[in-house]
Scaffold this active site. Sequence first.
Site, PDB file in Angstrom:
ATOM      1  N   LYS A   1      12.262  14.047 -15.812  1.00  0.00           N
ATOM      2  CA  LYS A   1      12.281  14.940 -16.978  1.00  0.00           C
ATOM      3  C   LYS A   1      10.849  15.340 -17.344  1.00  0.00           C
ATOM      4  O   LYS A   1       9.914  14.547 -17.175  1.00  0.00           O
ATOM      5  CB  LYS A   1      12.952  14.186 -18.136  1.00  0.00           C
ATOM      6  CG  LYS A   1      13.246  15.026 -19.370  1.00  0.00           C
ATOM      7  CD  LYS A   1      13.978  14.184 -20.434  1.00  0.00           C
ATOM      8  CE  LYS A   1      14.270  14.969 -21.692  1.00  0.00           C
ATOM      9  NZ  LYS A   1      15.004  14.185 -22.709  1.00  0.00           N
TER      10      LYS A   1
ATOM     11  N   SER B   1      19.168  16.411 -24.771  1.00  0.00           N
ATOM     12  CA  SER B   1      18.088  17.233 -24.291  1.00  0.00           C
ATOM     13  C   SER B   1      17.779  17.111 -22.792  1.00  0.00           C
ATOM     14  O   SER B   1      17.170  18.005 -22.227  1.00  0.00           O
ATOM     15  CB  SER B   1      16.814  16.883 -25.064  1.00  0.00           C
ATOM     16  OG  SER B   1      16.373  15.574 -24.743  1.00  0.00           O
TER      17      SER B   1
ATOM     18  N   SER C   1      20.357  11.931 -25.850  1.00  0.00           N
ATOM     19  CA  SER C   1      19.838  12.913 -24.882  1.00  0.00           C
ATOM     20  C   SER C   1      20.048  12.570 -23.417  1.00  0.00           C
ATOM     21  O   SER C   1      19.785  13.400 -22.554  1.00  0.00           O
ATOM     22  CB  SER C   1      18.342  13.143 -25.120  1.00  0.00           C
ATOM     23  OG  SER C   1      18.153  13.998 -26.220  1.00  0.00           O
TER      24      SER C   1
END
Lengths: 95, 478
Positions: free
Chosen positions: B71, B147, B171
Amino acid sequence: MALSPETLKYVADLSRIELTPQELEKLSQQLQTILGFIDQLSRVDIAGIEPTSHILQLSNVLREDNPKASLPIEKTLANAPQKKDNFFVVPKVIE
Amino acid sequence: MELYSLTAHELIKKLGEKEISVEDLNSSVRKRIQDKDPQVKAYVRLSGSKAAVDFKTLNNGPLAGIPVSIKDNICTQGYNTECCSKILSGFKPPYDATVIQKLKNAGANILDTKTNMDEFAFGSSTENSCFGPTHNPWDLDRVPGGSSGGSAAAVAGDEAILAIGSDTGGSIRQPAAFCGVVGLKPTYGRVSRYGLIAFASSLDQIGTFTKDIEDACILMNVISGHDPMDATSVDIPVPDYLGSAGKDIKGLKIGIPKEYFVEGMDPEVKKIIFEAVAKLKDLGAIVKDISLPHTEYAVPVYYILGTAEASSNLARFDGVQYGYRAKSTNLIAMYKKTRGEGFGQEAKRRILLGTFALSHGYYDAYYLKALKVRTLIKNDFDSVFKDCDCIVTPTAPTTAFKIGEKAENPLQMYLSDIYTISANLSGLPAISVPCGFSKNRLPVGLQILAKAFDEETLFRAGSAYERATQWRKEKPKL
């Protein structure tokens, strides 16, 4: 709780964020709605309840105070938008 | 069977038996990304990505040659880490996050592209990325969740073998549910956060996206453990997680909280979750009804504490040390302009809300109050876990929603994390496991929560369920 555009302008100054007049109006409405939702917390009885700031109750995490190498200056400055010699350059602070 | 579609444990076996080479695997995954990412957009800055890797530099370890996707908020030395925000554009970290270091030590092939995310992890749909949204591989008109939507979509679309994400209020788990993959948020303190760009330090946790539970165990064996560089990581031994993956669940006590099955929940999701609970019962678990009475306050508590901490953590983005700087002749004006132009709408909303909650005259009414209600939420779990080994809930109240559907209604968006936030507020480990599909073929996730540092029970329950069902074998048609 009311969050007027004036209060929001004050909070934006504290946050060092420049908002356009359109943003100020839109965000003030949206934050008003969110705060209205958050206000349901007023229903909760919190008398005598301790606040939780660390969930695992860790405290006083200590280590030996041994000196070690820090990042070299060129690596530290590598991402700077503006730099000169060994310094970060910012706009003039004192008029 | 294409290599990109396999699990890490299958690939580790093939690599070990010299049936395939690290080069074969790398090119298979790269090719898949090249073919499918123009539609899915799970990755960012792909055009600068080099296909050529010097495989001789990879270590020999449990993940030797296995590609891992990261990420965009986890620091990779010398490679852009921008939290999908304009304000961090061009930032190349001078060091690796501890998880990256551990993955490299284990031989992992860290891809030189990053997975898409909501800016600074602020969001539940990956629409708040400065690079544009990621698309759900099961239905390209829908969000992958967020997210960590890029990591979830990459694993679901076979554009990644393993992926790393972060979870502050759901997330990892919510996008894992929306994309039909396994997503784990470990216990607060189990995995070092050194090098994770902070959003809310009392809630943030790094975790995993995998195609099955066994892969989650393999990845957790590598990334878990105490780190002197993260004072919040806890110094207790890490078990071999693979040991819990094959166990049965006879006699396992599972609690079903009544507060999680309320109004606003998609009836189809509810039905699928109850079918999964029935399956767990068939497998020998003891299922009982429980109550977590302060559940409804989790979202409001989270949006005070999360934003208050974010407003403080994001103060460092001021145009001086890294990233974007707006032109101005005055220092204060430069800060304001840089932050006004560099942050997206959701980042601004959260910084403003958090600053307000911490400001003079409102601190007691908002921040301190939220910290006290957090105690009540944690107490709920403590009391339930006296008599339960784990808790089972839906991961999200609905399946993946349409891109744009909630973009103009931040409060509606916040409510999509209603089932995941409590685990962060309480520091508990939680996992989302695929447990079925809606009529329009969108995945549904089953969330399992356990006591602090008891990831083993999550793996035990998750793998028993996984072995008894076939959901993980379903793939989206891309």
